[in-house]
Scaffold this motif. Structure first.
Motif, mmCIF file in Angstrom:
data_model
loop_
_atom_site.group_PDB
_atom_site.id
_atom_site.type_symbol
_atom_site.label_atom_id
_atom_site.label_comp_id
_atom_site.label_asym_id
_atom_site.label_seq_id
_atom_site.Cartn_x
_atom_site.Cartn_y
_atom_site.Cartn_z
ATOM 1 N N ILE A 183 0.848 -1.190 0.000
ATOM 2 C CA ILE A 183 0.000 0.000 0.000
ATOM 3 C C ILE A 183 0.888 1.246 0.000
ATOM 4 O O ILE A 183 1.796 1.371 0.822
ATOM 5 N N PRO A 184 0.645 2.185 -0.907
ATOM 6 C CA PRO A 184 1.489 3.391 -0.976
ATOM 7 C C PRO A 184 1.095 4.409 0.090
ATOM 8 O O PRO A 184 -0.038 4.426 0.580
ATOM 9 N N SER A 185 2.020 5.282 0.416
ATOM 10 C CA SER A 185 1.755 6.326 1.408
ATOM 11 C C SER A 185 0.726 7.335 0.903
ATOM 12 O O SER A 185 0.132 8.076 1.703
ATOM 13 N N GLU A 186 0.497 7.371 -0.409
ATOM 14 C CA GLU A 186 -0.481 8.299 -0.996
ATOM 15 C C GLU A 186 -1.898 8.048 -0.483
ATOM 16 O O GLU A 186 -2.789 8.873 -0.678
ATOM 17 N N LEU A 187 -2.119 6.937 0.166
ATOM 18 C CA LEU A 187 -3.443 6.655 0.713
ATOM 19 C C LEU A 187 -3.913 7.765 1.649
ATOM 20 O O LEU A 187 -5.099 8.058 1.748
ATOM 21 N N GLN A 188 -2.956 8.394 2.328
ATOM 22 C CA GLN A 188 -3.312 9.421 3.303
ATOM 23 C C GLN A 188 -3.875 10.686 2.663
ATOM 24 O O GLN A 188 -4.410 11.556 3.358
ATOM 25 N N LYS A 189 -3.811 10.784 1.336
ATOM 26 C CA LYS A 189 -4.357 11.953 0.642
ATOM 27 C C LYS A 189 -5.884 11.903 0.525
ATOM 28 O O LYS A 189 -6.513 12.907 0.197
ATOM 29 N N LEU A 190 -6.472 10.743 0.802
ATOM 30 C CA LEU A 190 -7.915 10.571 0.608
ATOM 31 C C LEU A 190 -8.665 11.133 1.810
ATOM 32 O O LEU A 190 -9.263 10.401 2.609
ATOM 33 N N SER A 191 -8.667 12.434 1.916
ATOM 34 C CA SER A 191 -9.172 13.111 3.114
ATOM 35 C C SER A 191 -10.686 12.999 3.283
ATOM 36 O O SER A 191 -11.206 13.263 4.374
ATOM 37 N N ARG A 192 -11.419 12.617 2.232
ATOM 38 C CA ARG A 192 -12.870 12.467 2.343
ATOM 39 C C ARG A 192 -13.290 11.044 2.697
ATOM 40 O O ARG A 192 -14.477 10.764 2.818
ATOM 41 N N LEU A 193 -12.315 10.170 2.859
ATOM 42 C CA LEU A 193 -12.597 8.761 3.114
ATOM 43 C C LEU A 193 -13.337 8.586 4.438
ATOM 44 O O LEU A 193 -12.946 9.124 5.468
ATOM 45 N N ARG A 194 -14.422 7.811 4.377
ATOM 46 C CA ARG A 194 -15.219 7.532 5.579
ATOM 47 C C ARG A 194 -15.125 6.067 6.009
ATOM 48 O O ARG A 194 -15.263 5.761 7.196
ATOM 49 N N HIS A 195 -14.890 5.181 5.045
ATOM 50 C CA HIS A 195 -14.867 3.756 5.354
ATOM 51 C C HIS A 195 -13.644 3.127 4.689
ATOM 52 O O HIS A 195 -13.547 3.125 3.453
ATOM 53 N N LEU A 196 -12.733 2.591 5.497
ATOM 54 C CA LEU A 196 -11.508 1.986 4.989
ATOM 55 C C LEU A 196 -11.412 0.544 5.497
ATOM 56 O O LEU A 196 -11.334 0.303 6.705
ATOM 57 N N PHE A 197 -11.448 -0.396 4.543
ATOM 58 C CA PHE A 197 -11.293 -1.811 4.860
ATOM 59 C C PHE A 197 -9.944 -2.267 4.321
ATOM 60 O O PHE A 197 -9.782 -2.457 3.111
#
Length: 324
Positions: A65-79
């Motif tokens: 998983i890349p560190s870019e995941l943290q850019k998804l600031s609107r994310l509400r549900h992460l599985f």
């Protein structure tokens, strides 16, 4: 204009995300559940409107998983998948995902534990902690901070320090905890245990005192498991008013256990009892005839004396599975 993209059990020719998905800027929901993808591309960070990302919570394929995941600031549900690591090494940062309501398969070995304190809107947390007692303190603080939001929490805790049980005891008292599995020595059970717990699994706990004395008072406990010398004593007894909601009890590899007793009125809703590899348990549990709701008795690798008594009483059971 695509807003929902759902892959399930799909085997891609290459084990990477199909190209072009990063251009779906309006995407709100993306699922790759049970697919063979082993690497999430950095371009995942382009999906700034994404609210749900399902990476296959039940999938055992190791995913990068890349560190870019943290850019998804609107994310509400992460599985998250069950097995993963960060592409660049280090740990996954989640402190920017402040709108998260669901976080599944958080792993302290792969994620920054302190980031949990930023996730104040969490309603569901499923985590594995390789404790480090400082990390456990952070998790406890997270659950206490989210007291008004958190609706479900599940923790697997692997303890290594046999001399420090304070934080483990504090965890057992946490009001927002529902499912708890502890692997490792915990000394004694605390006097007060949270009534919110519905499932408890103790593995290798090395308890000297009968754990039933305290656990039987939990009003919402549905599932209880003792494995790998979780209890070192000879006698385990559930009182007449104990375990009012318990439906499933599993006992395995308690090598000193000689007697299991359920008093009349105890465990009134127990439907499944599983016994495995308890080499000194020669007799059937006392009070078994009082368990009117018992539908399934599963036994495996039990002593010959136990099996003889079991077969003598087999007509008393509605359903019996023998896996000798």
């Amino acid at each position: 204009r695509l807003r929902v993209l759902f892959f399930s059990g799909f085997n891609f020719d290459v084990t990477r995300m199909p190209t072009g998905i990063e251009k779906l800027f309006r995407l709100r929901y993306l699922s790759i559940r049970d697919c063979n993808i082993t690497r999430l591309p950095p371009t995942i960070g382009s999906l700034l409107n994404l609210e749900t990302l399902d990476l296959g919570e039940g999938t055992w394929i190791r995913m990068l998983i890349p560190s870019e995941l943290q850019k998804l600031s609107r994310l509400r549900h992460l599985f998250l998948p069950r097995s993963y690591q960060v592409v660049e090494g280090g740990k996954l940062q989640l402190d920017g995902l402040t709108k998260l309501e669901t976080l599944v398969n958080f792993d302290s070995r792969q994620c920054r534990v302190k980031d949990l304190l930023k996730l104040t809107k969490l309603r569901k947390l499923v985590a594995t902690m390789d404790a480090n007692f400082e990390d456990l303190e952070v998790v406890i603080n997270c659950m206490e901070t989210s007291l008004n939001c958190l609706r479900f929490s599940s923790l697997i805790v692997r303890t290594h320090d046999s001399g420090n049980h304070f934080v483990t005891h504090k965890l057992l008292q946490c009001a927002n905890l529902h499912l708890l599995q502890i692997e490792g020595h915990i000394g004694k059970l605390p006097l007060r245990i949270s009534h919110s717990l519905t499932e408890i699994s103790l593995i290798g706990s090395l308890l000297d005192d009968d754990p039933m004395e305290k656990l039987e008072k939990l009003p919402n406990l549905w599932v209880l498991a003792f494995h790998n010398n979780a209890f070192l004593g000879k006698h385990m007894t559930c009182s007449g008013m104990g375990m009012p909601q318990l439906k499933y009890l599993s006992i395995s590899n308690l090598r000193n256990l000689e007697n299991l007793t359920v008093k009349r009125g105890g465990m009134p809703k127990l439907s499944t009892l599983a016994l495995e590899e308890c080499e000194r348990l020669k007799n059937l549990p006392e009070g078994l005839n009082f368990l009117a709701s018992l539908r399934e008795l599963t036994v495996s690798q039990m002593p010959p004396e136990f099996m003889d008594r079991l077969y003598e009483s087999r007509e008393d059971f509605h359903k019996l599975q023998d896996r000798k």
